[in-house]
Enzyme design. Structure first.
Site, PDB file in Angstrom:
ATOM      1  N   TRP A  73       0.896  -1.156   0.000  1.00  0.00           N
ATOM      2  CA  TRP A  73       0.000   0.000   0.000  1.00  0.00           C
ATOM      3  C   TRP A  73       0.936   1.208   0.000  1.00  0.00           C
ATOM      4  CZ3 TRP A  73      -0.899   4.301   3.040  1.00  0.00           C
ATOM      5  CH2 TRP A  73      -2.109   4.975   2.824  1.00  0.00           C
ATOM      6  N   ASN A  99       7.298  -2.741   5.946  1.00  0.00           N
ATOM      7  CA  ASN A  99       5.994  -2.161   6.241  1.00  0.00           C
ATOM      8  C   ASN A  99       6.241  -1.055   7.261  1.00  0.00           C
ATOM      9  OD1 ASN A  99       3.311  -1.682   6.868  1.00  0.00           O
ATOM     10  ND2 ASN A  99       3.099  -3.519   8.143  1.00  0.00           N
ATOM     11  N   HIS A 503     -28.912  24.156   8.448  1.00  0.00           N
ATOM     12  CA  HIS A 503     -27.875  25.168   8.686  1.00  0.00           C
ATOM     13  C   HIS A 503     -26.855  25.209   7.551  1.00  0.00           C
ATOM     14  CE1 HIS A 503     -29.477  26.081  12.598  1.00  0.00           C
ATOM     15  NE2 HIS A 503     -29.454  24.797  12.918  1.00  0.00           N
TER      16      HIS A 503
END
Ligand code: AGP
Length: 605
Positions: A73, A99, A503
């Site tokens: 990743w 990692n 809002h």
């Protein structure tokens, strides 16, 4: 984030590495690679894409009894063939899988470049490979140790060197490394999921430890070269738990596993005689527990959202003030840690870096912290040292479903345990236990009754925007529903407190914006109906998740879920939210188990 694996022994390493990488792929899946050591040197194969794409291009005869592998990743450098792991030094002698993040990589890279080193990738990991290859020392372990003294940051790493045909050196600082002990063979992985097929005997490395693996065993030392004595532990996970069974995706399998996950979280923890919960893992006496005046729950993503629901549940039952906050925000605001506050860290993986850092910050300041964690032996579980394990079984899909549900059950048990030490009566305790007993069946019924949600998902799948609204617990459910939908289907979904819509966000309501309204039959029912009227007046389509068939406001669609107990009512409402996200993603042809840009456990900041 990223999966690492290694093997040294008498078998051919490549098939073992590939099978392990498939198991670890949920930790990161933008690129993958292996390095296998043969007498002729290191063979490194890596590429952008999923593990199966890399595996399809491996040479048929990749033999060698030692190797390491990685599924990535991206942190430093985009997903590409060059940035995929393993990384080697310029001579191709040393290979590293990693990692974590090397924080001073830029500075080290500049120093190495000034010495004439040419880099093949943009990664921080390649810096490590170059450093290790240049480090002095008689052994690979010494070279790794010496390189790591120059490094700041986090790592779980595995290193091989063509000069050392029989060993893998691994090290840990902040990212998990687990050794698997076999018969004349050793395994290493960042996750027990990759080990259980081969062995049940495991050793969890602690931060600051280095291990040298050889076929006949392992040696653990510290970064200062002191021997560390480690006792193997038994892995309890069943190998079959890692399959998809009859389901086409892990997410669907895990949605269906929720009744069982609830049963496992409850198992052995109900004390019917005193209508309370037995939570021995808390390691807090009634006296100690009663001293806490506040409860603060910390976690990231869905774990934080489960904390919002948990805080409401605890506060409503026990009247002890409780709230939840993102662990990442908490750790960076120099929090005041109070003696009379019990901190609860929530994490499925037990490896989320920000949650772990929050736990360490609390401990450093002398606070009391317990964990609600699924993965046994994980970093957060060990850092807390006490707490409640979910026992929900492995969760492989990147999105959490069954562990979210089990976390809420764990909060209910905790609230019952604490409440019965305070003012919660025997009768109230019994009523909650009856509802907990009935919960698995109710959840199973909601899952079985899913055709209607499938049809609604098909109807709304092509929308591009969705609001999820609710109040109090309903708002937390809205956050979870929106997070699930955006994670798996990439449909833009935002959660708002129903009271806040007027809002500002109401400006975006139009016939093209779906509003999913969480409308429990509670004290705020009328208020929620008011919000629905406001959306309908702007011609916005509304899908309401409700307890009653009859709604005073006209809505486009409803999903009815059963009521159970005022404290547990949010739990069945999760099911249509999970199923809606799943089926919208399926209709949009998304990669449901491995959504783009995400990974299962976020072990970097
Ligand atoms: C949930 O669907 C997400 N994938 C994500 O938000 C997750 O809950 C978060 O990263 C925390 O993970 P943890 O429970 O493993 O700590």
């Amino acid at each position: 984030m990223c999966g690492i694996v290694g093997y040294v022994g008498h078998q051919n390493a490549a098939p073992i590495l590939l099978e392990a990488l498939h198991r670890l792929e949920y930790r990161g899946y933008d690129s993958a690679g292996v390095a296998v050591l043969r007498k002729s040197g290191l063979a490194v194969h890596k590429r952008r894409g999923k593990v199966h794409e890399m595996a399809a291009r491996l040479p048929k005869r990749l033999s060698g009894n030692l190797g390491i592998g990685h599924t990535r990743w991206a942190t430093h450098g985009e997903p590409s063939d060059a940035n995929a792991h393993p990384h080697t030094d310029s001579s191709g002698r040393v290979a590293v899988v990693h990692n974590g993040i090397i924080e001073n990589a830029h500075e080290l890279r500049a120093r190495l470049a000034a010495d004439g080193v040419e880099f093949a990738s943009e990664t921080d990991t390649e810096v490590l490979a170059q450093l290790i290859a240049r480090a002095g020392g008689a052994s690979l372990t010494e070279a790794v140790r010496s390189a790591l003294t120059m490094v700041t940051g986090t790592y779980g790493l595995a290193v091989v060197d063509a000069k050392h045909l029989n060993e893998i050196v691994v090290a840990r600082n902040g990212s998990p490394v687990i050794l698997g002990i076999g018969e004349r063979e050793m395994f290493v992985a960042s996750d027990a999921a990759a080990l259980v097929r081969h062995t049940r005997q495991a050793v969890y490395l602690d931060d600051g430890e280095i291990a040298t693996l050889e076929p006949r065993g392992y040696r653990v030392t510290t970064l200062d070269a002191a021997p560390a004595s480690k006792r193997p532990t038994q892995l309890e996970l069943a190998d079959e738990a890692f399959g998809k069974g009859a389901h086409s995706h892990y997410m669907m399998k895990e949605i269906h596993e929720q009744p069982d996950a609830i049963r496992r979280t409850l198992s052995g923890r109900i004390d019917r005689r005193f209508a309370t919960a037995r939570l021995d893992g808390l390691e807090l006496s009634p006296r100690e527990l009663a001293q806490f005046r506040r409860i603060k729950i910390l976690g990231c993503g869905s774990a934080c959202i489960s904390g919002l629901l948990g805080a409401r549940l605890i506060e409503r039952l026990t009247r002890v003030p409780a709230d939840a906050e993102s662990a990442a925000e908490f750790r960076y605001r120099n929090p005041v840690i109070e003696d009379d506050t019990l901190y609860i860290a929530v994490s499925q993986s037990g490896e989320t870096f920000d949650t772990l850092a929050a736990v360490e910050e609390i401990k450093r300041k002398g606070g009391a912290v317990i964990g609600i964690v699924n993965v046994v032996g994980s970093s957060i579980a060990r850092a807390c040292g006490r707490g409640i394990y979910l026992h929900a079984g492995p969760e492989i899909a990147v999105v959490s479903t069954k562990t979210f549900m089990s976390t809420l059950v764990a909060f209910a048990l905790f609230a019952l345990h604490l409440g019965r030490m305070k003012d919660v009566s025997l009768a109230q305790g019994k009523r909650l236990i009856e509802a907990l007993d009935a919960l698995p069946e109710r959840i199973a019924a909601c899952i079985a009754d899913s055709d209607h949600v499938t049809r609604l998902a098909a109807k709304y799948a092509q929308f591009t925007n969705a609001y999820f609204v609710g109040r109090n617990e309903g708002f937390a459910l809205a956050q979870e529903g929106a997070l699930k939908l955006k994670e798996v289907s990439y449909l833009h979904a935002e959660a708002y407190p129903a009271s806040e819509l007027k809002h500002g966000p109401l400006a975006l309501v139009s016939p093209d914006t779906l509003t999913v309204a969480i409308v429990p039959a509670d004290d705020l029912f009328e208020k929620n109906i008011g919000t629905i009227e406001e959306v309908r007046a702007r011609r916005g389509p509304v899908l309401a998740i409700v307890h009653h068939h009859e709604l005073p406001a006209a809505v486009d669609d409803i999903v009815v879920v059963p009521q159970l107990h005022e404290l547990l009512d949010p739990l069945p409402m999760l099911i249509p939210l999970q199923l809606f996200a799943y089926h919208v993603a399926a209709a949009r042809d998304c990669d449901i188990d491995q959504p783009r840009n995400l990974a299962k456990s976020v072990t970097v900041e």
